[in-house]
Scaffold this motif. Structure first.
Motif, PDB file in Angstrom:
ATOM      1  N   SER A 172       0.911  -1.207   0.053  1.00 14.74           N
ATOM      2  CA  SER A 172      -0.046   0.121   0.034  1.00 14.74           C
ATOM      3  C   SER A 172       0.819   1.195  -0.041  1.00 14.74           C
ATOM      4  N   LEU A 173       0.803   2.006  -1.114  1.00 16.46           N
ATOM      5  CA  LEU A 173       1.505   3.344  -1.171  1.00 16.46           C
ATOM      6  C   LEU A 173       0.386   4.411  -1.162  1.00 16.46           C
ATOM      7  N   GLY A 174       0.106   5.095  -0.031  1.00 14.95           N
ATOM      8  CA  GLY A 174      -0.603   6.016   0.263  1.00 14.95           C
ATOM      9  C   GLY A 174      -0.356   7.711   0.185  1.00 14.95           C
ATOM     10  N   ASN A 175      -0.293   8.227  -0.656  1.00 15.12           N
ATOM     11  CA  ASN A 175       0.066   9.641  -0.681  1.00 15.12           C
ATOM     12  C   ASN A 175       1.724   9.600  -0.435  1.00 15.12           C
ATOM     13  N   ILE A 176       2.324   8.802  -1.280  1.00 17.99           N
ATOM     14  CA  ILE A 176       3.751   8.727  -1.171  1.00 17.99           C
ATOM     15  C   ILE A 176       4.620   9.801  -2.247  1.00 17.99           C
ATOM     16  N   ARG A 177       5.322  10.797  -1.861  1.00 15.91           N
ATOM     17  CA  ARG A 177       5.857  11.696  -2.736  1.00 15.91           C
ATOM     18  C   ARG A 177       7.309  11.623  -2.868  1.00 15.91           C
ATOM     19  N   PHE A 178       7.873  12.130  -3.916  1.00 17.37           N
ATOM     20  CA  PHE A 178       9.420  11.904  -4.229  1.00 17.37           C
ATOM     21  C   PHE A 178       9.966  13.439  -4.576  1.00 17.37           C
ATOM     22  N   GLY A 179      11.156  13.547  -4.284  1.00 17.38           N
ATOM     23  CA  GLY A 179      12.192  14.489  -4.480  1.00 17.38           C
ATOM     24  C   GLY A 179      11.971  15.656  -3.705  1.00 17.38           C
ATOM     25  N   LYS A 180      12.740  16.569  -3.539  1.00 15.49           N
ATOM     26  CA  LYS A 180      12.756  17.867  -2.896  1.00 15.49           C
ATOM     27  C   LYS A 180      11.475  18.463  -2.997  1.00 15.49           C
ATOM     28  N   GLU A 181      11.226  18.240  -4.151  1.00 18.80           N
ATOM     29  CA  GLU A 181       9.889  19.418  -4.466  1.00 18.80           C
ATOM     30  C   GLU A 181       8.532  18.479  -3.995  1.00 18.80           C
ATOM     31  N   VAL A 182       8.554  17.353  -3.656  1.00 18.50           N
ATOM     32  CA  VAL A 182       7.569  16.578  -3.017  1.00 18.50           C
ATOM     33  C   VAL A 182       6.600  16.556  -3.852  1.00 18.50           C
ATOM     34  N   ARG A 183       6.938  15.830  -4.945  1.00 19.31           N
ATOM     35  CA  ARG A 183       6.176  15.577  -6.236  1.00 19.31           C
ATOM     36  C   ARG A 183       5.242  14.321  -6.180  1.00 19.31           C
ATOM     37  N   ASN A 184       4.244  14.388  -6.791  1.00 18.12           N
ATOM     38  CA  ASN A 184       3.214  13.121  -7.112  1.00 18.12           C
ATOM     39  C   ASN A 184       4.310  12.137  -7.901  1.00 18.12           C
ATOM     40  N   PRO A 185       3.954  10.941  -8.093  1.00 12.76           N
ATOM     41  CA  PRO A 185       4.820  10.227  -8.823  1.00 12.76           C
ATOM     42  C   PRO A 185       4.417  10.432 -10.600  1.00 12.76           C
ATOM     43  N   GLY A 186       5.432  10.725 -11.346  1.00 14.99           N
ATOM     44  CA  GLY A 186       5.173  10.881 -12.677  1.00 14.99           C
ATOM     45  C   GLY A 186       5.428   9.553 -13.504  1.00 14.99           C
ATOM     46  N   PRO A 187       5.372   9.904 -14.878  1.00 12.06           N
ATOM     47  CA  PRO A 187       5.706   8.774 -15.503  1.00 12.06           C
ATOM     48  C   PRO A 187       6.848   7.887 -15.407  1.00 12.06           C
ATOM     49  N   ASP A 188       8.008   8.720 -15.320  1.00 15.25           N
ATOM     50  CA  ASP A 188       9.165   8.085 -15.067  1.00 15.25           C
ATOM     51  C   ASP A 188       9.330   7.284 -13.766  1.00 15.25           C
ATOM     52  N   ASP A 189       8.770   7.853 -12.850  1.00 13.93           N
ATOM     53  CA  ASP A 189       8.540   7.083 -11.358  1.00 13.93           C
ATOM     54  C   ASP A 189       7.709   5.756 -11.770  1.00 13.93           C
ATOM     55  N   CYS A 190       6.476   5.825 -12.097  1.00 15.20           N
ATOM     56  CA  CYS A 190       5.667   4.870 -12.426  1.00 15.20           C
ATOM     57  C   CYS A 190       6.338   3.656 -13.267  1.00 15.20           C
ATOM     58  N   ARG A 191       6.971   4.095 -14.194  1.00 16.40           N
ATOM     59  CA  ARG A 191       7.595   3.265 -15.099  1.00 16.40           C
ATOM     60  C   ARG A 191       8.405   2.222 -14.254  1.00 16.40           C
ATOM     61  N   ILE A 192       9.286   2.887 -13.511  1.00 13.13           N
ATOM     62  CA  ILE A 192      10.120   2.187 -12.660  1.00 13.13           C
ATOM     63  C   ILE A 192       9.570   1.198 -11.534  1.00 13.13           C
ATOM     64  N   LEU A 193       8.397   1.691 -11.114  1.00 13.32           N
ATOM     65  CA  LEU A 193       7.777   0.979 -10.084  1.00 13.32           C
ATOM     66  C   LEU A 193       6.982  -0.137 -10.835  1.00 13.32           C
ATOM     67  N   SER A 194       6.490   0.088 -11.999  1.00 10.73           N
ATOM     68  CA  SER A 194       5.815  -1.033 -12.740  1.00 10.73           C
ATOM     69  C   SER A 194       6.817  -2.333 -12.674  1.00 10.73           C
ATOM     70  N   LYS A 195       8.117  -2.129 -12.905  1.00 10.07           N
ATOM     71  CA  LYS A 195       8.859  -3.302 -13.031  1.00 10.07           C
ATOM     72  C   LYS A 195       8.913  -3.992 -11.786  1.00 10.07           C
ATOM     73  N   GLN A 196       9.262  -3.146 -10.741  1.00 10.70           N
ATOM     74  CA  GLN A 196       9.457  -3.874  -9.344  1.00 10.70           C
ATOM     75  C   GLN A 196       8.131  -4.398  -8.904  1.00 10.70           C
ATOM     76  N   ILE A 197       6.986  -3.878  -9.316  1.00 14.85           N
ATOM     77  CA  ILE A 197       5.723  -4.459  -8.819  1.00 14.85           C
ATOM     78  C   ILE A 197       5.600  -5.622  -9.429  1.00 14.85           C
ATOM     79  N   SER A 198       5.901  -6.000 -10.803  1.00 18.02           N
ATOM     80  CA  SER A 198       5.510  -7.266 -11.473  1.00 18.02           C
ATOM     81  C   SER A 198       6.557  -8.168 -11.023  1.00 18.02           C
ATOM     82  N   ARG A 199       7.409  -7.945 -10.252  1.00 20.02           N
ATOM     83  CA  ARG A 199       8.228  -8.967  -9.452  1.00 20.02           C
ATOM     84  C   ARG A 199       7.649  -9.689  -8.243  1.00 20.02           C
TER      85      ARG A 199
END
Length: 354
Positions: A172-199
């Motif tokens: 469960s990843l609820g309201n998890i942000r990234f970087g100093k700018e506290v950004r929502n997960p973007g396309p690049d982040d989600c592509r990386i997450l896709s590979k890990q989640i599939s495993r």
């Protein structure tokens, strides 16, 4: 006054066994555990058998973590809760040592953050947990990982965290942000997450909300790896993405989409026909909902039991009544009744209006 037979015979009540004491203590906060363990030697010995601990990360957090590291050696379930309402880099050597101690046996972990209860509707501070949670990389026995309102320096910090959690059944990843700018997960982040989640081949529950858009993921790559997935929640999605996901996840039983402004009723019907959905929760569906639509949704498959339509708009069925004189509450009751009658009581409908 009549006295107890055991008292009259000079016998004492049997002492609590250590397992029962440990079970009682597991419902307490760490500070309370530290106090109650002084009751007797048997209560002190029970500390090593406590499996669940809840730690509030306040001004006394380090002292509580030191106690837990020293005395709570059998921990399998940990919930760390921060009341931080400012953005900070949350790290302490005491937290590191505690997580390093319990990680090898850890099966459940939750990190949560809430705003300060004394400041109205304060928003979470999204504390940086990249460094603090690194010891969890050794948690190979982890079954359930829940991270809520936290921030990682990079998405790689998150993927490394669960790279060895081969037994994970719930993520469960609820309201998890990234970087100093506290950004929502973007396309690049989600592509990386896709590979890990599939495993994560044993994953049964996956919750990605809010801030996650299924369109940003490599849907087929992620979904094809989730052969055992039964429950899925996403922030928002397009029709194409959710249809592809549903087609790949034939075991899906529970589906929740928190923002459905891009989805039509026709798309929902297609999902229900492809998956044995038992519980469907949709919020802000684009199309208006009428009695005939509810009946159609409820009859789309034979497995649906619970249908939740949140923040939806009502469609006035032509020929049934004059919309200008029809009470909204009355129509909601008619829709609930229609859902039940059209399925012989199989489907329970809950509906709220926008």
């Amino acid at each position: 006054m009549k006295q107890d037979n055991a008292t009259l015979s000079g016998q004492q009540n049997p002492p609590l066994i250590t397992e029962n004491i440990a079970h009682i203590l597991s419902f307490l906060y760490v500070k309370e555990i530290a106090l109650f363990c002084r009751v007797s030697t048997s209560w002190m010995e029970a500390l090593a058998q406590i499996q669940t601990v809840f730690v509030t990360l306040d001004n006394h957090a380090d002292a509580k973590l030191r106690f837990a590291t020293k005395c709570l050696l059998g921990i399998e379930r940990v919930h760390l809760h921060s009341h931080c309402y400012i953005m900070v880099d949350y790290f302490s050597s005491d937290m590191w040592q505690f997580l390093d101690m319990c990680s090898p046996n850890l099966k459940y972990f939750r990190w949560s953050t809430l705003g300060d209860s004394t400041i109205g509707n304060a928003t979470p501070g999204f504390s940086n947990v990249s460094a603090a949670l690194q010891p969890l990389r050794r948690a190979k026995q982890m079954i359930e990982l829940r991270l809520e309102c936290g921030r990682f320096d990079t998405v790689e910090d998150l993927t490394k965290l669960c790279s060895k959690m081969h037994h994970l059944e719930c993520l469960s990843l609820g309201n998890i942000r990234f970087g100093k700018e506290v950004r929502n997960p973007g396309p690049d982040d989600c592509r990386i997450l896709s590979k890990q989640i599939s495993r994560l081949k044993n994953l049964k529950q996956l919750y990605l909300s809010p801030g996650y858009n299924l369109d940003n993921f490599v849907v087929t790559e992620m979904a094809l790896g989730l052969k055992n997935l039964q429950s899925f929640e996403i922030g928002t999605t397009s029709e194409l993405s959710v249809e592809m996901f549903a087609s790949c996840c034939s075991t899906l039983r529970i589906l929740r989409i928190n923002y459905c402004s891009n989805m039509t009723l026709y798309c929902v019907l297609k999902i229900l026909s492809r998956c044995p959905i038992v519980c469907l929760h949709l919020r802000s569906l684009r199309d208006s909902i009428g009695i005939s639509h509810v009946q159609e949704l409820c009859q789309a498959n034979n497995t649906l039991r619970y249908l939740y339509l949140e923040d939806c708009s009502l469609w006035h069925d032509e020929g049934l009544f004059d919309p200008a004189y029809f009470l909204t509450d009355e129509k909601k009751k008619m829709m609930i009744q229609a859902a039940s009658e059209s399925t012989d009581g199989r489907v329970r409908l809950k509906i709220s209006l926008s």
